[in-house]
Design a protein around this motif. Structure first.
Motif, PDB file in Angstrom:
ATOM      1  N   ARG A   1      -5.162  17.704   9.248  1.00 12.58           N
ATOM      2  CA  ARG A   1      -5.420  17.663   7.799  1.00 12.58           C
ATOM      3  C   ARG A   1      -4.382  18.483   7.042  1.00 12.58           C
ATOM      4  N   ARG A   2      -3.990  19.619   7.625  1.00 14.67           N
ATOM      5  CA  ARG A   2      -2.961  20.453   6.996  1.00 14.67           C
ATOM      6  C   ARG A   2      -1.642  19.686   6.883  1.00 14.67           C
ATOM      7  N   LEU A   3      -1.285  18.965   7.929  1.00 12.13           N
ATOM      8  CA  LEU A   3      -0.064  18.157   7.881  1.00 12.13           C
ATOM      9  C   LEU A   3      -0.190  17.040   6.851  1.00 12.13           C
ATOM     10  N   ASN A   4      -1.391  16.429   6.757  1.00  8.55           N
ATOM     11  CA  ASN A   4      -1.625  15.406   5.738  1.00  8.55           C
ATOM     12  C   ASN A   4      -1.455  15.978   4.343  1.00  8.55           C
ATOM     13  N   GLU A   5      -1.946  17.202   4.120  1.00  5.99           N
ATOM     14  CA  GLU A   5      -1.813  17.836   2.807  1.00  5.99           C
ATOM     15  C   GLU A   5      -0.345  18.074   2.450  1.00  5.99           C
ATOM     16  N   LEU A   6       0.472  18.301   3.462  1.00  7.32           N
ATOM     17  CA  LEU A   6       1.905  18.466   3.233  1.00  7.32           C
ATOM     18  C   LEU A   6       2.611  17.136   3.021  1.00  7.32           C
ATOM     19  N   GLY A   7       1.880  16.033   3.212  1.00 10.40           N
ATOM     20  CA  GLY A   7       2.458  14.714   2.990  1.00 10.40           C
ATOM     21  C   GLY A   7       2.935  14.028   4.249  1.00 10.40           C
ATOM     22  N   PHE A   8       2.464  14.481   5.434  1.00  6.53           N
ATOM     23  CA  PHE A   8       2.925  13.913   6.695  1.00  6.53           C
ATOM     24  C   PHE A   8       1.753  13.384   7.518  1.00  6.53           C
ATOM     25  N   ASP A   9       2.015  12.316   8.255  1.00  4.45           N
ATOM     26  CA  ASP A   9       1.057  11.765   9.206  1.00  4.45           C
ATOM     27  C   ASP A   9       1.521  12.081  10.621  1.00  4.45           C
TER      28      ASP A   9
ATOM     29  N   ARG B   1       1.552   5.963   1.638  1.00  2.62           N
ATOM     30  CA  ARG B   1       1.004   4.844   2.406  1.00  2.62           C
ATOM     31  C   ARG B   1      -0.453   4.575   2.040  1.00  2.62           C
ATOM     32  N   GLN B   2      -1.198   5.650   1.833  1.00  3.64           N
ATOM     33  CA  GLN B   2      -2.612   5.485   1.485  1.00  3.64           C
ATOM     34  C   GLN B   2      -2.762   4.800   0.128  1.00  3.64           C
ATOM     35  N   LEU B   3      -1.970   5.217  -0.849  1.00  2.00           N
ATOM     36  CA  LEU B   3      -2.032   4.596  -2.181  1.00  2.00           C
ATOM     37  C   LEU B   3      -1.580   3.145  -2.123  1.00  2.00           C
ATOM     38  N   LEU B   4      -0.509   2.881  -1.379  1.00  2.00           N
ATOM     39  CA  LEU B   4       0.003   1.508  -1.272  1.00  2.00           C
ATOM     40  C   LEU B   4      -1.028   0.602  -0.613  1.00  2.00           C
ATOM     41  N   ARG B   5      -1.704   1.111   0.422  1.00  2.00           N
ATOM     42  CA  ARG B   5      -2.706   0.312   1.117  1.00  2.00           C
ATOM     43  C   ARG B   5      -3.891  -0.013   0.216  1.00  2.00           C
ATOM     44  N   LEU B   6      -4.322   0.963  -0.588  1.00  2.00           N
ATOM     45  CA  LEU B   6      -5.501   0.774  -1.424  1.00  2.00           C
ATOM     46  C   LEU B   6      -5.209  -0.021  -2.686  1.00  2.00           C
TER      47      LEU B   6
ATOM     48  N   GLN C   1       3.244  12.012  -6.687  1.00  2.00           N
ATOM     49  CA  GLN C   1       2.612  11.089  -7.617  1.00  2.00           C
ATOM     50  C   GLN C   1       1.431  10.396  -6.941  1.00  2.00           C
ATOM     51  N   ALA C   2       1.654   9.952  -5.705  1.00  2.00           N
ATOM     52  CA  ALA C   2       0.594   9.254  -4.972  1.00  2.00           C
ATOM     53  C   ALA C   2      -0.606  10.164  -4.765  1.00  2.00           C
ATOM     54  N   ARG C   3      -0.350  11.428  -4.430  1.00  2.00           N
ATOM     55  CA  ARG C   3      -1.449  12.378  -4.241  1.00  2.00           C
ATOM     56  C   ARG C   3      -2.261  12.519  -5.533  1.00  2.00           C
ATOM     57  N   ARG C   4      -1.569  12.618  -6.660  1.00  2.00           N
ATOM     58  CA  ARG C   4      -2.253  12.782  -7.943  1.00  2.00           C
ATOM     59  C   ARG C   4      -3.044  11.533  -8.319  1.00  2.00           C
ATOM     60  N   LEU C   5      -2.464  10.368  -8.103  1.00  2.00           N
ATOM     61  CA  LEU C   5      -3.151   9.123  -8.430  1.00  2.00           C
ATOM     62  C   LEU C   5      -4.374   8.908  -7.534  1.00  2.00           C
ATOM     63  N   LEU C   6      -4.250   9.285  -6.268  1.00  2.00           N
ATOM     64  CA  LEU C   6      -5.394   9.160  -5.361  1.00  2.00           C
ATOM     65  C   LEU C   6      -6.545  10.062  -5.794  1.00  2.00           C
TER      66      LEU C   6
ATOM     67  N   ALA D   1     -19.454  -1.766  -2.555  1.00  2.00           N
ATOM     68  CA  ALA D   1     -18.090  -2.290  -2.701  1.00  2.00           C
ATOM     69  C   ALA D   1     -17.134  -1.516  -1.799  1.00  2.00           C
ATOM     70  N   ARG D   2     -16.224  -2.228  -1.164  1.00  2.00           N
ATOM     71  CA  ARG D   2     -15.233  -1.575  -0.305  1.00  2.00           C
ATOM     72  C   ARG D   2     -14.257  -0.765  -1.150  1.00  2.00           C
ATOM     73  N   PRO D   3     -13.673   0.305  -0.580  1.00  2.00           N
ATOM     74  CA  PRO D   3     -12.723   1.123  -1.340  1.00  2.00           C
ATOM     75  C   PRO D   3     -11.570   0.309  -1.916  1.00  2.00           C
ATOM     76  N   GLU D   4     -11.077  -0.695  -1.162  1.00  2.00           N
ATOM     77  CA  GLU D   4      -9.966  -1.512  -1.658  1.00  2.00           C
ATOM     78  C   GLU D   4     -10.340  -2.283  -2.907  1.00  2.00           C
ATOM     79  N   VAL D   5     -11.604  -2.763  -2.958  1.00  2.00           N
ATOM     80  CA  VAL D   5     -12.082  -3.504  -4.127  1.00  2.00           C
ATOM     81  C   VAL D   5     -12.133  -2.587  -5.347  1.00  2.00           C
ATOM     82  N   LEU D   6     -12.703  -1.395  -5.157  1.00  2.00           N
ATOM     83  CA  LEU D   6     -12.788  -0.438  -6.257  1.00  2.00           C
ATOM     84  C   LEU D   6     -11.390   0.004  -6.696  1.00  2.00           C
ATOM     85  N   ALA D   7     -10.497   0.190  -5.731  1.00  2.00           N
ATOM     86  CA  ALA D   7      -9.143   0.640  -6.066  1.00  2.00           C
ATOM     87  C   ALA D   7      -8.419  -0.380  -6.924  1.00  2.00           C
ATOM     88  N   HIS D   8      -8.546  -1.655  -6.591  1.00  2.00           N
ATOM     89  CA  HIS D   8      -7.880  -2.685  -7.397  1.00  2.00           C
ATOM     90  C   HIS D   8      -8.526  -2.809  -8.781  1.00  2.00           C
TER      91      HIS D   8
END
Length: 411
Positions: free
Chosen positions: A254-262, A291-296, A305-310, A331-338
């Motif tokens: 999770r710490r690596l994710n917070e830094l922007g890495f998978d 990647r998470q924002l693009l997928r959703l 920017q992606a972190r803020r939008l998420l 509703a699935r997260p993808e539906v709500l996101a769109h």
């Protein structure tokens, strides 16, 4: 030798043929050029228009031109932030048949600025620290991919605004080399070059009076080393945890994710006596939130920017009646996101007139509006709503900021 154009897109050769290749780049007429700020380069570089695209054209010898073209395409395949290589033009001659240098063509990175144009207004130290952060992240990403830059500097980097921070992009790959993996010595060499180059560039700015008086060029040169080592250590260090305490591994990820890495690949080993577990991230990929924002949503943004939008998306989803995590009928997260993109994001961005946006892309505009909403809500001691924030931002913020924003250039 006849004129030859090697291009990545089938449409580019026809567009590129319209440019005056029979003239040295320094003599190109203004009608072909686009007035954009340029950084310092050992080669002649010009911005020109090819159809609807703005391109950067750099004159250099054939062998390094083809080599840099190949390296930039390799970096693109690896997902490294760098300018897009569009083509190489060889076999150029002037009207008398005398040979001219080949050129490397890259796509102009919209919304980006070379560091010298940013320092025209004497950057505050806090902003300079953010530039060092961005450059350290770029250098770490290059090294994780096995790329030795060979000439890391502010001059060879472009910066784009990224939700209050900056994202750094490699511009010049001429001195680079791609390897399966870099040794500690190769990484240290790159880092030492970065320290020397950055200190020299800041000393040059200091001599011209463009550097903030509180900034020490030597200290800022060494700062890139400290930031690099801190990030590299976090991404690659080996951790030993008590056996059975797997939440420690989850917390590290999770710490690596917070830094922007998978963490794309990891190594987990139990000790011989079974008392401890060793965890090593083997492959780390940047762009977790992108990647998470693009997928959703299908939106492509910089990492911050992606972190803020998420974050805004998650807050909005929590207000929807059909949002019920864990409920198979919800509703699935993808539906709500769109739905959020359609009903919130796009209408909000479109409310800002195009002529007032400057160089900001849609994600940066939305981030600015969220920041303005927070500021006005704090002042009013209640949430003023996004619509009110948009109108106040257009009326009071953008007109005063317009002069400091780079002009819009279609790409």
């Amino acid at each position: 030798m006849a004129l030859q154009i090697n291009a990545t897109n089938p449409e580019h050769p026809a567009l590129l043929l319209e440019l005056p290749w029979q003239l040295p780049l320094e003599e190109w007429p203004e009608e072909y050029l686009v007035p954009l700020p340029r950084g310092i380069s050992r080669h002649v570089v010009r911005y020109a228009r090819a159809g609807d695209e703005v391109i950067a054209v750099k004159e250099l010898a054939e062998r390094p031109a083809l080599r840099e073209y190949t390296l930039l395409r390799d970096l693109d395949r690896l997902g490294i932030p760098a300018v897009d290589a569009l083509g190489v033009v060889t076999g150029r001659t002037d009207v008398f048949g005398a040979p001219l240098e080949p050129v490397l063509i890259t796509r102009h990175l919209r919304g980006s600025q070379p560091y010298r144009s940013m320092f025209e207004t004497t950057l505050r130290p806090a902003t300079m620290h953010r530039l060092m952060d961005a450059l350290a992240v770029l250098l770490v990403r290059l090294h994780l991919a096995g790329f030795a830059w060979g000439d890391c500097s502010l001059s060879n980097t472009l910066f784009r605004r990224d939700a209050g921070a900056y994202a750094a992009y490699l511009v010049d790959a001429e001195t680079g080399d791609l390897h399966p993996e870099l040794s500690t010595g190769q990484r240290d060499y790159d880092l030492d070059l970065a320290r020397v180059n950055i200190s020299g560039e800041l000393l040059d700015l200091e001599a011209s009076g463009a550097l903030h008086p509180s900034v020490d060029p030597i200290e800022f040169g060494t700062e890139i080393c400290a930031r690099y080592h801190g990030l590299w250590q976090e991404l690659t260090r080996t951790s030993v945890y008590p056996a059975g305490e797997y939440h420690y591994i989850e917390r590290r990820i999770r710490r690596l994710n917070e830094l922007g890495f998978d963490v794309a690949e990891m190594q987990i080993e139990h000790s011989s006596n079974g008392d401890s577990v060793t965890f090593v991230p083997k492959v780390v990929d940047a762009g977790h939130h992108q990647r998470q924002l693009l997928r959703l949503t299908g939106l492509d943004a910089e990492e911050n920017q992606a972190r803020r939008l998420l974050n805004d998306l998650e807050s909005w989803m929590a207000t929807q009646e059909d949002y019920a995590p864990g409920d198979p009928l919800a509703a699935r997260p993808e539906v709500l996101a769109h739905r959020w993109v359609r009903d919130v994001f796009r209408p909000t961005v479109r409310a800002v007139p195009v002529e007032l946006r400057g160089s900001m892309d849609s994600a940066e505009i939305y981030h600015e509006l969220l920041e303005h909403r927070w500021y006005l809500s704090e002042r009013a001691q209640h949430d003023i709503g996004l619509g009110t924030a948009v109108q106040d931002y257009i009326r009071h913020v953008l007109p005063t900021a317009r002069e400091s924003l780079a002009p819009v250039v279609a790409d």
